[in-house]
Design a protein around this motif. Structure first.
Motif: not given
Length: 76
Positions: A52-59
């Motif tokens: 999620v972090s690497s794809l810059r998605l929301s938590e």
């Protein structure tokens, strides 16, 4: 995200009993059933959150609900 989770390490998913996912216009809903919350939390922390972090998605918004009974393929 699914491809990265399949290829990434993280805890084995053999303990997961059920997985369902559906895309909606405003996001994705995933329902999973695990026999114990601890392996799920490890999977969430070690596999899902880094992707999620690497794809810059929301938590992800996560909620837990007990499942008192379920049937497996062998009827147990």
């Amino acid at each position: 995200m699914t491809k990265q989770l399949e290829l990434g390490g993280g805890p084995r998913l053999s303990r997961r009993l059920y997985h369902w996912m559906r895309a909606y216009p405003d996001g994705v809903r995933v329902i999973e059933i695990w026999p114990d919350i601890r392996p799920f939390v490890r999977f969430l922390d070690r596999a899902v959150r880094p992707v999620v972090s690497s794809l810059r998605l929301s938590e992800p918004k996560v909620s837990f609900h007990p499942v008192p009974n379920y049937l497996t393929d062998d009827g147990v």
